[in-house]
Design an enzyme around this catalytic site. Structure first.
Site, PDB file in Angstrom:
ATOM      1  N   SER A 114       0.751  -1.187   0.006  1.00 33.78           N
ATOM      2  CA  SER A 114       0.061  -0.025  -0.095  1.00 33.78           C
ATOM      3  C   SER A 114       0.893   1.222   0.021  1.00 33.78           C
ATOM      4  O   SER A 114       0.375   2.268  -0.503  1.00 33.78           O
ATOM      5  CB  SER A 114      -0.972  -0.030   1.134  1.00 33.78           C
ATOM      6  OG  SER A 114      -0.203   0.058   2.538  1.00 33.78           O
ATOM      7  N   CYS A 115       1.906   1.143   0.745  1.00 33.04           N
ATOM      8  CA  CYS A 115       2.790   2.510   0.750  1.00 33.04           C
ATOM      9  C   CYS A 115       4.066   2.397   0.380  1.00 33.04           C
ATOM     10  O   CYS A 115       4.541   3.528   0.000  1.00 33.04           O
ATOM     11  CB  CYS A 115       2.642   3.078   2.321  1.00 33.04           C
ATOM     12  SG  CYS A 115       3.935   2.048   3.373  1.00 33.04           S
ATOM     13  N   GLY A 116       4.711   1.436   0.186  1.00 31.64           N
ATOM     14  CA  GLY A 116       6.222   1.526  -0.456  1.00 31.64           C
ATOM     15  C   GLY A 116       7.123   2.090   0.409  1.00 31.64           C
ATOM     16  O   GLY A 116       7.059   1.857   1.687  1.00 31.64           O
ATOM     17  N   CYS A 118       7.244   4.701   2.132  1.00 32.81           N
ATOM     18  CA  CYS A 118       6.697   5.978   2.771  1.00 32.81           C
ATOM     19  C   CYS A 118       7.822   6.500   3.728  1.00 32.81           C
ATOM     20  O   CYS A 118       8.221   6.231   4.709  1.00 32.81           O
ATOM     21  CB  CYS A 118       5.646   5.314   3.652  1.00 32.81           C
ATOM     22  SG  CYS A 118       4.287   4.789   2.686  1.00 32.81           S
ATOM     23  N   GLU A 223       5.382   8.670  -3.780  1.00 27.65           N
ATOM     24  CA  GLU A 223       6.553   7.648  -4.299  1.00 27.65           C
ATOM     25  C   GLU A 223       6.187   7.305  -6.083  1.00 27.65           C
ATOM     26  O   GLU A 223       7.134   7.284  -6.525  1.00 27.65           O
ATOM     27  CB  GLU A 223       6.228   6.174  -3.584  1.00 27.65           C
ATOM     28  CG  GLU A 223       7.083   5.121  -4.043  1.00 27.65           C
ATOM     29  CD  GLU A 223       6.757   3.915  -3.448  1.00 27.65           C
ATOM     30  OE1 GLU A 223       7.686   3.151  -3.655  1.00 27.65           O
ATOM     31  OE2 GLU A 223       5.659   3.695  -2.803  1.00 27.65           O
TER      32      GLU A 223
END
Length: 284
Positions: A114-116, A118, A223
C-alpha cells in the site's frame, strides 16, 4: 510461474441465500531484493516479472539507469527446510564499476503493497538523484489531447487480464501521447506495477521514457511521482487523487500530473503545458 492467482473456499451470500464455492484470489508473497549479495529491501508483491520489479526498484533508487549497468539478476535459494527455491529472493548483480550504494540498517527497508517507501525520500533527494530532467523527447515533444487522455483508463481496464479473474489488482501502463498502449503490468501494489514497467524498460534499453505517458489505476502518491521522475517520464495520470507531496514534486520537477481521470473529467495539478487545453479556453 503460475503463482499469480490462488483458489480459496468462500461462503457466498446473495439475497439471503448461502452457498460455498471456490474463489480466485490474487497471490501476495514477499520478495526480498538483494544487491550484490546483500539484503536491500523486502516488498509484498504479486509473483511474476520479479526481475523487472527488482530492476525498476533500483532505477527509482538511483542505482541503475542503463541496461549495461546491470550484470544479471538471479533467484536465490529460499528459506525452506529442504533447501528448495521459493522464488521469493532475487539477487541483483551490478556491472563492474557501477557504484554500490551504502547499505546500512537505516537504508534496509520493508515496503508494503500500500505505501512502498513511505517517508524515505524528500523532494531534495529526488532532485539530486534523478539522472534525467523531466523533459520531452527533443525530436518529439509530448503533447496529449484531452480526448486521448480521457480514453486511457478504459484502455487500461480492458488490458487487465488478472483483474478480470480476481478484482484485486492494481495496474500501471505506459502509453504513447497518441494513446497507443506500450506496456501494462499488474500487481497487488501500485508501486510494484510501476517498478515492473520501468524495470522492463531498463532491460530493453529504453530509459529515459521521455516520450511516454504513465497511467496508474489508483491514487498518485509521492512515491509514484518519484518513480516517474526517476524514469524520465513526463506525464503521470491517475484515476484517483494525488497527495500534496506528489503535487509539490511534480511542480518542482516539471512533471505533468493529472488526477481524478474519470471519463471526460480530470484535475490537472502541474505541467499543464503538455495538455491540449484549447478546447477548454474560455470556460475556466
Amino acid at each position: 510461474m503460475g503463482r499469480v492467482t490462488e483458489r480459496r473456499r468462500v461462503i457466498r451470500i446473495r439475497d439471503g441465500a448461502v452457498s460455498t464455492r471456490p474463489d480466485t484470489l490474487v497471490a501476495e508473497e514477499p520478495l526480498e531484493i538483494r544487491l550484490n549479495g546483500k539484503p536491500l529491501a523486502i516488498t509484498m508483491r504479486t509473483p511474476g516479472d520479479d526481475f523487472a520489479l527488482a530492476a525498476g526498484f533500483l532505477v527509482s533508487e538511483g542505482v541503475l539507469g542503463r541496461a549495461d549497468e546491470l550484470a544479471n539478476i538471479v533467484y536465490c535459494a529460499g528459506a525452506t527446510a529442504d533447501g528448495s527455491n521459493t522464488y521469493n529472493v532475487v539477487d541483483v548483480k551490478l556491472a563492474p564499476g557501477v557504484p554500490v550504494p551504502d547499505i546500512t540498517l537505516e537504508r534496509n527497508v520493508y515496503t508494503t503493497s500500500s505505501c512502498g517507501l513511505c517517508g524515505k525520500a524528500s523532494l531534495d533527494a529526488v532532485r539530486t538523484t534523478a539522472r534525467w530532467p523531466v523533459g520531452d523527447d527533443e525530436n518529439r515533444p509530448v503533447r496529449i489531447d484531452l480526448e486521448t487522455l480521457a480514453s486511457l483508463p478504459d484502455r487500461l481496464r480492458a488490458a487487465q487480464r488478472v483483474f478480470d479473474r480476481t478484482g484485486g489488482l492494481h495496474a500501471a501502463a505506459l502509453f504513447t501521447p497518441e494513446g497507443e498502449l506500450l506496456d501494462i503490468r499488474e500487481d497487488v501494489g501500485r508501486h510494484n506495477a510501476v517498478d515492473k514497467l520501468v524495470g522492463r524498460a531498463l532491460q530493453q534499453g529504453l530509459l529515459p521514457l521521455s516520450g511516454a505517458v504513465l497511467l496508474v489505476s489508483g491514487r498518485a502518491s509521492f512515491e509514484l511521482a518519484q518513480k516517474a521522475v526517476m524514469a524520465g517520464i513526463p506525464v503521470l495520470a491517475a484515476v484517483s487523487a494525488p497527495s500534496s507531496l506528489a503535487v509539490d514534486l511534480a511542480a518542482e520537477t516539471g512533471l505533468t500530473l493529472v488526477g481524478f481521470l474519470r471519463g471526460a473529467s480530470m484535475n490537472v495539478y502541474a505541467g499543464e503545458h503538455r495538455l491540449a487545453l484549447r478546447t477548454a479556453a474560455g470556460r475556466t
